[in-house]
Design an enzyme around this catalytic site. Sequence first.
Site, mmCIF file in Angstrom:
data_model
loop_
_atom_site.group_PDB
_atom_site.id
_atom_site.type_symbol
_atom_site.label_atom_id
_atom_site.label_comp_id
_atom_site.label_asym_id
_atom_site.label_seq_id
_atom_site.Cartn_x
_atom_site.Cartn_y
_atom_site.Cartn_z
ATOM 1 N N SER B 185 0.797 -1.222 0.000
ATOM 2 C CA SER B 185 0.000 0.000 0.000
ATOM 3 C C SER B 185 0.829 1.271 0.000
ATOM 4 O O SER B 185 0.428 2.272 -0.584
ATOM 5 C CB SER B 185 -0.932 0.007 1.207
ATOM 6 O OG SER B 185 -0.200 -0.116 2.411
ATOM 7 N N HIS B 213 -4.905 -3.572 -2.715
ATOM 8 C CA HIS B 213 -4.481 -2.594 -3.724
ATOM 9 C C HIS B 213 -4.278 -3.246 -5.086
ATOM 10 O O HIS B 213 -3.561 -2.718 -5.923
ATOM 11 C CB HIS B 213 -3.204 -1.891 -3.258
ATOM 12 C CG HIS B 213 -3.436 -1.022 -2.064
ATOM 13 N ND1 HIS B 213 -3.738 0.315 -2.150
ATOM 14 C CD2 HIS B 213 -3.454 -1.329 -0.736
ATOM 15 C CE1 HIS B 213 -3.915 0.808 -0.941
ATOM 16 N NE2 HIS B 213 -3.749 -0.170 -0.063
ATOM 17 N N LYS B 244 -11.438 0.640 -2.206
ATOM 18 C CA LYS B 244 -10.483 1.206 -3.165
ATOM 19 C C LYS B 244 -11.050 1.041 -4.578
ATOM 20 O O LYS B 244 -11.784 1.896 -5.029
ATOM 21 C CB LYS B 244 -9.121 0.565 -2.951
ATOM 22 C CG LYS B 244 -8.617 0.928 -1.549
ATOM 23 C CD LYS B 244 -7.339 0.327 -1.143
ATOM 24 C CE LYS B 244 -6.842 0.937 0.153
ATOM 25 N NZ LYS B 244 -7.736 0.742 1.307
#
Lengths: 79, 399
Positions: B185, B213, B244
Amino acid sequence: MSDYQAHLSRIFEVLQPYVPEGEELNEQSELVADLGLSSIDVMEMIVEIEDFFDISIPLNILPDISTVGDLAKAIGNIN
Amino acid sequence: MSLFDKFQPMIDMRAELAEIGVMPFGPVTEKLFSATEGIVNGKHVILAGTNNYLGLTFNPDCISAAQQAVAEQGTGTTGSRMANGTFSDHLLLEQELADFFGVNHAIVFSTGYAATMGMSATLAGPGDVILLDADSHASIYDGVMLSGAEVIRFRHNDPADLDKRLRRLGERAKEALVIVEGIYSMGGDQSPLAEIAAVKRKYGCYLMVDEAHSLGMIGENGRGVAESEGVEADVDFIIGTFSKSLGAIGGYCVSNHPELEAIRFTVRSYIFTASSSPAVIASSRAALRIIKQQPELRTRLWDNANQLYDGLKALGLKVGPQASPVVAVTIEDRAQAISWWTQLFDLGVYVNLVVPPASPSVHSLLRCSVSAAYSSEQVEKIISAFTTLVNTTPVNNAG
């Protein structure tokens, strides 16, 4: 030389580059309070010691290690 | 020693930043124009630090699904998954996640933190061993320290160091749990997952991968680094987040191990918190469909990531080892990092400022997260802001 002394001796070698000028290193030396090691310095130093002794020091026991002597005893317990 | 003494370093840092008129932590988003621009702390900025990788927060289908769910199911579930908080749509999302990953079991959590912390805290327990990558996210560290298991760190992205530490465990290695991330990250660097998986196979241990991610961003079908590295069969548990690439909030764990259905009722962050609201579940389901149906979003994301990475690298800035949706610029001097963050903001670019101990080293980061929703001109504007800084202030990096 006892195992404890041998561990101490090796720890002194690894720690030497981290020792502030004028500070004397002994088994009562506090890794953070006396030597001023940051948490990242401590982790780097631990990795060097792990490789030398071919051991892994669990994160769980790190809160109980404040002095050089504590670290030497912990290595003895893992071995 | 006072109860509050331990907070003094944070009090000092806030005072230092306030004195120079900077408050990079917790800036206030006052208005959003799109997934890529808004008013933050009174300034119109490009959002280059929001992890909105696919730009789906303003996707019409996601918004419409959320609106319909609110109208039909209300604003909240008012209970835990284990009590009254499991609605039909929670189960549908779990089934859709399992189908997407090609596995049999999935758990939906209320946040990504609850998923990664909860699974890290629960899978291994007293008497077990967890080996985690040194640069693992705080949620993983928090979880493993709660687990009661013996916790061993291995050097970041170093399969040889992992191998060495598993060897040291002897017979215990085959029951150990290894935890890594797909894309890290902070630095944006990718796990050498094929090599990690080979070590896993050698010792017969378990492997959990956090794809927070990387979901929707990498792999032929957007399933993450495990897919792109061809090692999905070696990964026992994949965990991740909806906050995300899916543009919502929530977390998940998927696995082929049938025990996951029992494990869910032992994860405290699943049991003792309210379940995700209907709107969140509905928009997450819509976003997951979009990831499946619109692979061109990944293409746009990587085009933008490559443009930003190449542009910043060409300026001589210290970026990660490879292009990634996270492009982090290392600034060794903390004061310079703060100054640059402020100047970037003044130039209309919001990035994340990461200083120790939140950064993975003693250095600071100006962390950019890329979005598929950027135009090429917006990426150029980010590069241009960095160019202005490079041309006015030399980077004070000794290394």
